[in-house]
Scaffold this active site. Structure first.
Site: not given
Length: 314
Positions: A156-158, A160, A288
């Site tokens: 997820d996020s970074a 991803g 987010h």
């Protein structure tokens, strides 16, 4: 007013960055203990991969109705902007345990090194090392219960972003076959603002990226942060069979995630035209990584069900 090296250039709930390059971590989550989780029936343990760097993984083994049945292996990379969070924090421990239980996978959650103490590409190197380790099934849980022929990546996020960069790296050096990749609200950026982006937020994210990666070439147009930047490796280099890209409608990253999905679908990537290729889910009205903060809400359950279906091949 602060000035000079002591000037605060970015401030949020989790961390504060100074012009000098110093960073204060304002939120230091407790370390969730390993063992049996009664809520999910998942058992966890920690394994150190490299004593010199301190890189480790947290393994999650679900209760299997058929002990003789091998389970897919899922390597998970947590978010946090390359600066904060941990595979062993309550937030990520609980999410990955729930995912392991719902999807019936042996999960390998990676405790990679963080910037600024360990600037990017340290996180990418650790992510690659963890993938190679998981695929080699050196641990008894992976050897006895994992099926390395059904290997998945998720983040997820970074995290991803890390998934994307690991898949690109796999096109340039020997790597295990990856059946599927799940990018949950992946963190991408760029120097040119996209329609729907909030300019101030995009500028902040570019600054954070350059703080985490002082060697970034072209700032936020570094190919590791902007996969669509001029000179970035083409999407045809992605080394996985299938992909699921997930976004939140109200996420500040939504425009970037939509652009990434569009770039993959229109590329020459072999997965984009076979077996359903790349799939997309956008969670209406959500921001987010909402699924970490509100795991029991309807949209989080819907997203979890879609991730589980993707791993199952549906």
């Amino acid at each position: 007013m602060e000035s000079g090296a002591d000037e605060v250039v970015f401030d949020c709930d989790d961390y504060r960055i100074y012009r000098s390059g110093k960073m204060d971590r304002l939120c230091r989550p407790a370390r969730e203990p390993t063992g049996l989780d009664p809520a999910t029936g998942v058992t966890s343990k920690d394994v150190v991969l490299d004593p010199d760097t301190g890189v480790s993984v947290r393994l999650f083994l679900p209760t299997s109705p058929d002990p003789s049945k091998k389970l897919p292996i899922l390597v998970f990379y947590h978010g946090g902007g390359f600066l904060v969070e941990s595979a062993v924090s309550p937030q990520y421990h609980n999410y990955v345990a729930s995912l392991a239980a719902a999807a019936g996978v042996v999960a390998v959650s990676v405790e990679y090194r963080l910037a600024p103490e360990h600037p990017v590409p340290a996180a990418y190197d650790d992510a690659w090392a963890a993938l190679s380790w998981a695929a080699s099934a050196q641990d008894e849980w992976l050897a006895e219960h994992g099926d390395s022929a059904r290997l998945f990546l998720a983040g997820d996020s970074a995290g991803g972003n890390i998934v994307h960069n690991v898949l690109i790296r796999a096109s340039f050096q020997p790597a295990p076959r990856v059946e599927g990749a799940i990018l949950l609200h992946p963190r991408f950026g760029g120097n040119t603002f996209l329609e729907g982006e909030v300019e101030a937020k995009a500028k902040d994210m570019a600054m954070i990226w350059e703080f985490a990666c002082p060697g970034a070439v072209g700032g936020a147009d570094d190919p590791r942060m902007n996969p669509m930047a001029p000179g970035a490796p083409g999407m045809e280099n992605l080394r996985c069979e299938r992909m699921l890209v997930c976004a939140g409608e109200k996420d500040w990253l939504a425009a970037r995630d939509r652009a990434y999905y569009a770039a993959v679908t229109t590329s020459a990537w072999r997965g984009s035209v076979s077996r359903g290729g790349v799939a997309w889910i956008e969670s209406e009205g959500e921001g987010h990584v909402f699924f970490l903060k509100k795991p029991d809400c309807a949209r989080a359950k819907e997203l979890m069900a879609r991730v589980v279906a993707f791993i199952a091949g549906a």
